[in-house]
Design an enzyme around this catalytic site. Structure first.
Site, short mmCIF file in Angstrom:
data_model
loop_
_atom_site.label_atom_id
_atom_site.label_comp_id
_atom_site.label_asym_id
_atom_site.label_seq_id
_atom_site.Cartn_x
_atom_site.Cartn_y
_atom_site.Cartn_z
N CYS A 2 2.07 40.55 19.36
CA CYS A 2 2.87 41.50 18.59
C CYS A 2 2.42 41.51 17.13
O CYS A 2 1.74 40.61 16.67
CB CYS A 2 4.34 41.10 18.67
SG CYS A 2 4.90 40.88 20.35
N ARG A 27 -3.74 45.95 17.19
CA ARG A 27 -3.40 44.83 18.07
C ARG A 27 -2.86 45.32 19.42
O ARG A 27 -2.74 44.55 20.37
CB ARG A 27 -2.37 43.91 17.42
CG ARG A 27 -2.82 43.27 16.12
CD ARG A 27 -1.64 42.70 15.35
NE ARG A 27 -1.12 41.50 15.96
CZ ARG A 27 -1.47 40.25 15.60
NH1 ARG A 27 -2.37 40.09 14.66
NH2 ARG A 27 -0.96 39.19 16.19
N TRP A 75 4.30 43.89 22.00
CA TRP A 75 3.49 43.94 23.24
C TRP A 75 4.37 43.23 24.27
O TRP A 75 4.51 42.01 24.23
CB TRP A 75 2.17 43.21 23.03
CG TRP A 75 1.31 43.08 24.25
CD1 TRP A 75 1.26 42.01 25.11
CD2 TRP A 75 0.40 44.03 24.79
NE1 TRP A 75 0.36 42.24 26.13
CE2 TRP A 75 -0.18 43.46 25.96
CE3 TRP A 75 0.00 45.29 24.42
CZ2 TRP A 75 -1.14 44.14 26.73
CZ3 TRP A 75 -0.96 45.97 25.19
CH2 TRP A 75 -1.50 45.39 26.33
N ASN A 101 7.23 37.09 17.76
CA ASN A 101 6.00 37.12 18.55
C ASN A 101 5.96 35.79 19.30
O ASN A 101 6.22 34.74 18.73
CB ASN A 101 4.77 37.24 17.63
CG ASN A 101 3.47 37.29 18.42
OD1 ASN A 101 3.47 37.48 19.64
ND2 ASN A 101 2.35 37.11 17.75
N GLY A 102 5.70 35.83 20.62
CA GLY A 102 5.61 34.59 21.39
C GLY A 102 6.58 34.59 22.56
O GLY A 102 7.09 35.63 22.98
N GLU A 482 -19.73 34.88 36.41
CA GLU A 482 -19.11 35.40 35.18
C GLU A 482 -20.08 35.29 34.01
O GLU A 482 -20.21 36.20 33.20
CB GLU A 482 -17.81 34.66 34.89
CG GLU A 482 -17.09 35.06 33.61
CD GLU A 482 -16.67 36.53 33.56
OE1 GLU A 482 -16.80 37.24 34.59
OE2 GLU A 482 -16.29 37.00 32.48
N LYS A 486 -21.36 38.57 31.90
CA LYS A 486 -21.20 38.68 30.43
C LYS A 486 -22.54 38.97 29.78
O LYS A 486 -22.63 39.81 28.88
CB LYS A 486 -20.59 37.38 29.89
CG LYS A 486 -19.07 37.29 30.14
CD LYS A 486 -18.34 38.21 29.20
CE LYS A 486 -16.87 38.38 29.53
NZ LYS A 486 -16.60 39.05 30.80
N GLU A 489 -23.54 42.62 30.63
CA GLU A 489 -22.76 43.73 30.03
C GLU A 489 -22.84 43.71 28.51
O GLU A 489 -22.65 44.73 27.87
CB GLU A 489 -21.30 43.69 30.49
CG GLU A 489 -20.49 42.48 30.04
CD GLU A 489 -19.03 42.57 30.49
OE1 GLU A 489 -18.53 43.68 30.70
OE2 GLU A 489 -18.39 41.53 30.62
N HIS A 505 -33.08 29.54 48.88
CA HIS A 505 -33.17 30.51 49.99
C HIS A 505 -33.68 31.87 49.51
O HIS A 505 -33.37 32.91 50.09
CB HIS A 505 -31.79 30.65 50.65
CG HIS A 505 -31.31 29.38 51.25
ND1 HIS A 505 -31.81 28.84 52.41
CD2 HIS A 505 -30.38 28.50 50.80
CE1 HIS A 505 -31.21 27.70 52.67
NE2 HIS A 505 -30.33 27.46 51.71
N LYS A 604 -13.30 50.03 28.73
CA LYS A 604 -12.41 48.88 28.82
C LYS A 604 -11.62 48.92 30.13
O LYS A 604 -11.34 47.89 30.72
CB LYS A 604 -11.42 48.87 27.64
CG LYS A 604 -10.46 47.68 27.62
CD LYS A 604 -11.22 46.37 27.54
CE LYS A 604 -10.29 45.18 27.62
NZ LYS A 604 -11.05 43.90 27.75
C1 AGP Z 1 -15.08 42.33 32.07
O1 AGP Z 1 -15.85 41.73 31.02
C2 AGP Z 1 -15.64 43.68 32.42
N1 AGP Z 1 -15.54 44.51 31.26
C3 AGP Z 1 -15.14 44.30 33.70
O2 AGP Z 1 -15.89 43.71 34.73
C4 AGP Z 1 -13.64 44.16 34.05
O3 AGP Z 1 -13.36 42.82 34.35
C5 AGP Z 1 -13.37 45.00 35.32
O4 AGP Z 1 -13.65 46.34 35.02
C6 AGP Z 1 -11.94 44.87 35.82
O5 AGP Z 1 -11.06 45.35 34.86
P1 AGP Z 1 -9.48 45.06 35.05
O6 AGP Z 1 -9.32 43.59 35.01
O7 AGP Z 1 -8.81 45.78 33.91
O8 AGP Z 1 -9.09 45.63 36.39
#
Ligand code: AGP
Length: 609
Positions: A2, A27, A75, A101-102, A482, A486, A489, A505, A604
């Site tokens: 928040c 935010r 939020w 906030n919290g 992961e 990262k 992307e 393999h 996003k």
């Molecule tokens: C995460 O770094 C990516 N930007 C992407 O893979 C994301 O995790 C995926 O699109 C799922 O999004 P969501 O968790 O909002 O469903």
């Protein structure tokens, strides 16, 4: 998280506070509100769901004179984003206004006590209990009342409080979450971060753990919870507004990486009762139905899918239930076998990912029971599920998900423990022990964050690479995926994650002289096998970068670079190993001069299939 603003001075309080809230909009929030103390002694509270513009439209029709005001952008975590749940929250008489906030973790017990003493709630928020408690304990000294109340609060909070009878005083308190004081001439400010007031002053003072601020026109007094004055240093803020929004970081992602201890702490908060029993009220599934579950299916995309993979290990270990983890985009097209005795867990930070949404709709059509694990209250995924578990990492601005993912990991462990507790596959002592291990994680993440300089240096060395491999075993495998995602992307590097045992393999053909191979190797029973895998790639010229536990020398003889993390239970290690992987990717992208917050081609939230 928040946004909070407080002001007392000579300017128009409403204007100062609204200006601060506008600068805190980055935010993310879903409602907003203000309280203004008028010259006639009136304490006016106005609050509206939705964007700040809704509130400003409400305020535009009347005048609100006054030079003391507090404001909030919320939020939502406890209670839907509605007018009645927006802040400020007030006491029975309307004399006390609180913004917060919290999470007040013991608010259930506090509410019961207040209702027994005749207080009537007017919202679904945990915040409101603070207003009623201050009402009870106020005898003319607002700061003393607030100090007394804070001693009875469990959890994390920033509180900013105004009282109708105090025309020259705003009181604030903080625990675990950020609060900063802005020092002016004949006026003083409070903010969640300096963005709230740097338009007026660049002199600031930090507020430390369990400290209470008495903000007056003539000056600021900070005390501990016992009322002892605490001296503190002010500092000059030389950030511009953009840097201030990012907490001084160049990118939001770097700030959000630093917010991960709070994200885990907030997500775990309040899950254990005073008797040490784990509760998950939001699951709203009967114990009988939980005991009747015959399989778990986790559906998600991207990083959320990787969180689900970790969840699989935990749930299968603790609950002895078969768990399948499915790419949401594939799930419904393979005509999956799910039904009434299937628990489907849909993981989505945004709660708007079309693939995940369509998959959960398919699961529900097959009569499966769907639990959403999401960071966004009121999102489509949460509304179309049978129940929702909210990760409380606060809104994420950067496209690459970090604090939401670590919060998802924490959520998966909590869900696994809760299912085990109800199904009786883990007794109360074991559940408590695991929860206490989890409660140690925020401070361990802080420790990891303090060790990232070597990772930043490594990132600058790797910036010219075009291929990087990631290896891990057991729960290290989802982290290999992961780490690779990262780097893909953010830095646009061809990165791939594999189960370490799989490398021979086929993928080992990718290894040539100098190929960087990142090995996620926290202390684990499978360490000897992982050592073999590291030797295999090293023998073929790989540059091995090993994430290893403090004191564990089993893998390091074969490592060109060692990244150390503190020890924790091996099943929980992803909560620590994920951090250097995030920092590495972000810093490689930065070294390559890329936009860390907005990588090319990505959104996003992917709201199309
Ligand atoms: C995460 O770094 C990516 N930007 C992407 O893979 C994301 O995790 C995926 O699109 C799922 O999004 P969501 O968790 O909002 O469903």
């Amino acid at each position: 998280m928040c946004g909070i603003v407080g002001y007392v001075g000579e300017q128009d309080g409403l204007e100062v506070v609204l200006g601060g809230l506008r600068r805190l909009e980055y935010r993310g929030y879903d409602s907003a509100g203000v309280a203004i103390l008028g010259p006639d002694g009136s304490l006016t509270v106005e609050r509206k769901a939705g964007k700040l513009a809704n509130l400003e439209k409400e305020l535009a029709e009347r005048a609100f004179p006054g030079t003391l005001a507090i404001g909030h952008t919320r939020w939502a975590t406890h209670g839907a984003p509605t007018d009645r749940n927006a802040h400020p929250q007030v006491d029975c008489s309307g004399a006390v206004a609180v913004v917060h906030n919290g999470t007040i973790e013991n608010f259930g017990a506090l509410v019961r006590g207040l209702e027994e003493r005749g207080h009537e709630r007017s919202s679904d928020t945990d915040t409101e209990v603070v207003a009623h408690l201050v009402e009870e304990r106020y005898t003319g000294d607002l700061a003393a009342a607030v100090r007394s109340v804070c001693k009875d609060l469990d959890g994390s909070f920033v509180l900013v409080i105004a009282h109708r009878d105090q025309p020259d005083l705003v009181v604030a308190a903080r625990r675990n979450l950020p609060l900063v004081v802005g020092l002016g001439d004949g006026e003083n400010f409070l903010g969640s971060d300096v963005t709230a007031f740097i338009a007026h002053t660049r002199e600031a003072r930090a507020v430390d753990q369990d400290q209470v601020v008495e903000l007056r026109r003539t000056g600021v007094v900070v005390t501990d919870l016992d009322g002892n004055v605490v001296e503190g240093e002010s500092y000059h803020v030389d950030w511009d507004t953009s840097a201030a929004e990012k907490g001084g970081h160049e990118f939001f992602m770097l700030k959000e990486i630093e917010e991960q201890p709070a994200a885990v702490r907030e997500t775990l908060g309040g899950r254990l009762t005073e008797q040490g029993v784990l509760h998950l009220d939001e699951l709203s599934m009967s114990d009988e139905d939980i005991r009747d579950i015959e399989q778990v299916v986790i559906i998600a995309c991207g990083s959320s899918y990787h969180s689900g993979l970790v969840g699989k290990y935990a749930i299968e270990r603790w609950c002895r239930l078969p768990v399948q983890v499915e790419m949401a985009s594939e799930f419904r097209y393979r005509d999956p076998v799910v039904g009434r005795r299937t628990l489907v867990i849909a993981i989505s930070q945004s709660g708007e990912t079309a693939d995940t949404l369509e998959a959960l709709r398919h699961a529900r059509a097959q009569k499966a029971w769907v639990l959403a694990v999401t960071n966004t209250l009121g999102s489509t995924v949460s509304r179309e599920s049978d129940a929702a578990f909210y990760t409380r990492s606060g809104p994420e601005v950067a496209v690459a998900s970090t604090k939401a993912v670590i919060a998802q990991l924490a959520a998966m462990y909590v869900v696994g423990l809760y299912l085990a507790q109800v199904r009786g596959t883990r007794d109360a002592d074991e559940v408590r022990a695991h929860m206490h291990d989890l409660e140690e994680i925020p401070s361990l993440v802080e420790d990891v964050l303090s060790r990232m300089e070597p990772v930043r240096a490594l990132a600058r060395e790797l910036a010219s690479e075009e291929r990087v491999l990631f290896l891990g075993r057991h729960v290290g495998y989802p982290m290999a995926l992961e780490g690779a995602l990262k780097l893909k992307e953010l830095a646009y590097i061809s990165a791939e994650g594999f189960p370490a045992g799989e490398i021979k393999h086929g993928p080992i053909a990718l290894v040539e002289e100098g190929t960087p191979v990142v090995v996620i190797a926290p202390r684990h029973a499978l360490q000897a096998k992982l050592v073999n895998n590291v030797q295999e790639v090293r023998a073929r010229g790989a540059r091995t970068i090993v994430i290893a536990t403090d004191g564990d020398e089993s893998v390091t003889p074969y490592a060109d670079t060692v990244i150390r993390i503190p020890d924790t239970k091996s099943l929980l290690a992803p909560l620590l190993t994920i951090v250097p992987l995030q920092v590495l990717a972000a810093e490689v992208a930065r070294a390559r001069g890329l936009d860390v917050d907005q990588p090319r081609n990505l959104a996003k939230s992917v709201t199309v299939e």
